[in-house]
Design a protein around this motif. Sequence first.
Motif, short mmCIF file in Angstrom:
data_model
loop_
_atom_site.label_atom_id
_atom_site.label_comp_id
_atom_site.label_asym_id
_atom_site.label_seq_id
_atom_site.Cartn_x
_atom_site.Cartn_y
_atom_site.Cartn_z
N VAL A 1 10.06 -1.82 8.29
CA VAL A 1 8.81 -2.12 7.59
C VAL A 1 7.58 -1.92 8.47
CG1 VAL A 1 10.01 -3.76 6.10
CG2 VAL A 1 8.85 -4.60 8.16
N ASP A 2 6.46 -1.62 7.79
CA ASP A 2 5.16 -1.57 8.44
C ASP A 2 4.42 -2.90 8.28
OD1 ASP A 2 5.15 1.36 9.04
OD2 ASP A 2 5.22 1.51 6.85
N LYS B 1 4.67 7.48 -0.75
CA LYS B 1 5.17 6.52 -1.74
C LYS B 1 4.96 5.09 -1.26
CE LYS B 1 8.71 9.77 -3.35
NZ LYS B 1 8.03 10.14 -4.60
N THR B 2 4.89 4.18 -2.21
CA THR B 2 4.79 2.75 -1.91
C THR B 2 6.19 2.15 -1.97
OG1 THR B 2 2.60 2.65 -2.94
CG2 THR B 2 3.77 0.56 -2.63
N VAL B 3 6.63 1.56 -0.87
CA VAL B 3 7.97 0.98 -0.81
C VAL B 3 7.83 -0.52 -0.57
CG1 VAL B 3 10.22 0.98 0.31
CG2 VAL B 3 8.92 3.12 0.11
N LEU B 4 8.35 -1.32 -1.49
CA LEU B 4 8.33 -2.78 -1.37
C LEU B 4 9.77 -3.27 -1.48
CD1 LEU B 4 6.85 -5.54 -1.30
CD2 LEU B 4 6.63 -5.37 -3.80
N LEU B 5 10.28 -3.86 -0.40
CA LEU B 5 11.66 -4.34 -0.42
C LEU B 5 11.72 -5.79 0.00
CD1 LEU B 5 13.72 -3.27 2.70
CD2 LEU B 5 11.32 -2.72 2.51
N SER B 6 12.58 -6.54 -0.65
CA SER B 6 12.74 -7.94 -0.32
C SER B 6 13.94 -8.13 0.59
CB SER B 6 12.90 -8.79 -1.58
OG SER B 6 14.20 -8.62 -2.12
N SER B 7 13.91 -9.20 1.37
CA SER B 7 15.04 -9.58 2.20
C SER B 7 14.84 -11.03 2.62
CB SER B 7 15.13 -8.69 3.45
OG SER B 7 16.20 -9.11 4.28
N HIS B 8 15.96 -11.72 2.86
CA HIS B 8 15.85 -13.08 3.39
C HIS B 8 16.02 -13.08 4.91
CE1 HIS B 8 20.17 -12.53 2.73
NE2 HIS B 8 20.38 -13.47 3.62
N GLU C 1 0.81 -1.21 0.00
CA GLU C 1 0.00 0.00 0.00
C GLU C 1 0.85 1.27 0.00
OE1 GLU C 1 -3.12 0.06 -0.38
OE2 GLU C 1 -3.89 -1.91 0.23
N PRO C 2 0.31 2.35 -0.59
CA PRO C 2 1.00 3.65 -0.52
C PRO C 2 1.14 4.12 0.92
CG PRO C 2 -0.78 3.69 -2.15
CD PRO C 2 -0.93 2.42 -1.37
N GLY C 3 2.23 4.84 1.18
CA GLY C 3 2.45 5.38 2.51
C GLY C 3 2.97 4.37 3.51
N ARG C 4 3.35 3.19 3.03
CA ARG C 4 3.82 2.14 3.92
C ARG C 4 5.03 1.44 3.31
NH1 ARG C 4 0.25 1.32 7.92
NH2 ARG C 4 0.93 -0.78 8.46
N VAL C 5 5.88 0.91 4.18
CA VAL C 5 7.00 0.09 3.74
C VAL C 5 6.60 -1.37 3.94
CG1 VAL C 5 9.43 -0.50 4.06
CG2 VAL C 5 8.66 1.87 4.41
N THR C 6 6.60 -2.13 2.87
CA THR C 6 6.22 -3.54 2.93
C THR C 6 7.47 -4.39 2.75
OG1 THR C 6 4.02 -3.10 2.01
CG2 THR C 6 4.83 -5.38 1.89
N GLY C 7 7.71 -5.28 3.71
CA GLY C 7 8.83 -6.21 3.63
C GLY C 7 8.38 -7.50 2.97
N PHE C 8 9.05 -7.88 1.89
CA PHE C 8 8.77 -9.11 1.15
C PHE C 8 9.85 -10.10 1.54
CE2 PHE C 8 8.39 -11.01 -3.37
CZ PHE C 8 7.44 -11.92 -2.94
N LEU C 9 9.51 -11.03 2.43
CA LEU C 9 10.52 -11.83 3.11
C LEU C 9 10.42 -13.30 2.77
CD1 LEU C 9 10.09 -10.23 6.67
CD2 LEU C 9 11.58 -9.47 4.81
#
Length: 316
Positions: A196-197, A180-187, A28-36
């Motif tokens: 992240v939110d 802004k919409t922030v989507l970042l991956s990490s292991h 979502e916009p306005g949030r940091v999403t962690g793709f783990l």
Amino acid sequence: MGHAVRIDGLTKSFGQVRAVNSLSFTAEPGRVTGFLGPNGSGKTTTLAMTLGLVRPDSGTATIGGVAYRDLERPGLTVGASFSADFHAAHTGRAHLDIARRAIGVPAPRVDEVLELVGMSDAADRKTGGYSLGMRQRLALGAALLGDPEVILLDEPINGLDPEGIRWIRVLLRHLASSGKTVLLSSHLLSEVQQTVDDVVVIRRGEIAFTGTLAELQRGNGERTVLVAAADQAGLGHALVAAGAQVHGVRGDTMRVTGIEPDTVGVIALAAAIPLIHLSIEEGGLEQSFLDLIDGVDSHHGGSAVDQPPLSEGAHS
């Protein structure tokens, strides 16, 4: 209004390996999403499909309701970083200048971005002499050239020192706070848990969990409360009567689930039992994450799954 990233039923196989299987989630916009998820779980494949670099077998990925290939000016809408590798003979400034010409932003933006990512002093050095952390900063700078509404980052914290990690946390939080919409991956959850939110956990190409960090910590609705009291037996009986589960004593401390810490305090007060210690068990968040990804078979790992050929589907 912002641009949400919506993944709906994405599926992709490479030969006999199912890299991504019916994946659905929203950043979502306005949030940091962690793709783990562990290496080889399908994170890079999913991001590549979102950018149209890999053609899905089925499902869709949209940005603000539109497929990437249909965006009017994609370089000004989406900024992405998949790799921190550059032409070794190019300077950092030259790399950004080439990238900004490709997406059509004015030349002064290069210096703005160099300042933003803390690379002004190294801008005229060749990237072949950059440390991994410096390359990560430059890659993020390239992603931000168009001041995009959506930022997709694949393992952006890898290689950063503690100062760099703190820096990227502040920057990503600032970007999200501006809508802004922030989507970042990490292991590694530990890398991003202060950034992240929301969390999307993927295992073997499938969703294992979506929700907030707090929801992940609660796991299946339970957090372990550590409590010590002047009358351990008396408090234990009172907690069980209230519906809690007491899982024994570690040292002088009871481990209790099925109840919130503030409720434990209320029960102790009602029973006139002084509390000596009351807290939530540390490591619960990391343990919840490890429980979700536990049991990934080795044949699902490796670069063949999580590092697809990014040229595939680029013109589809």
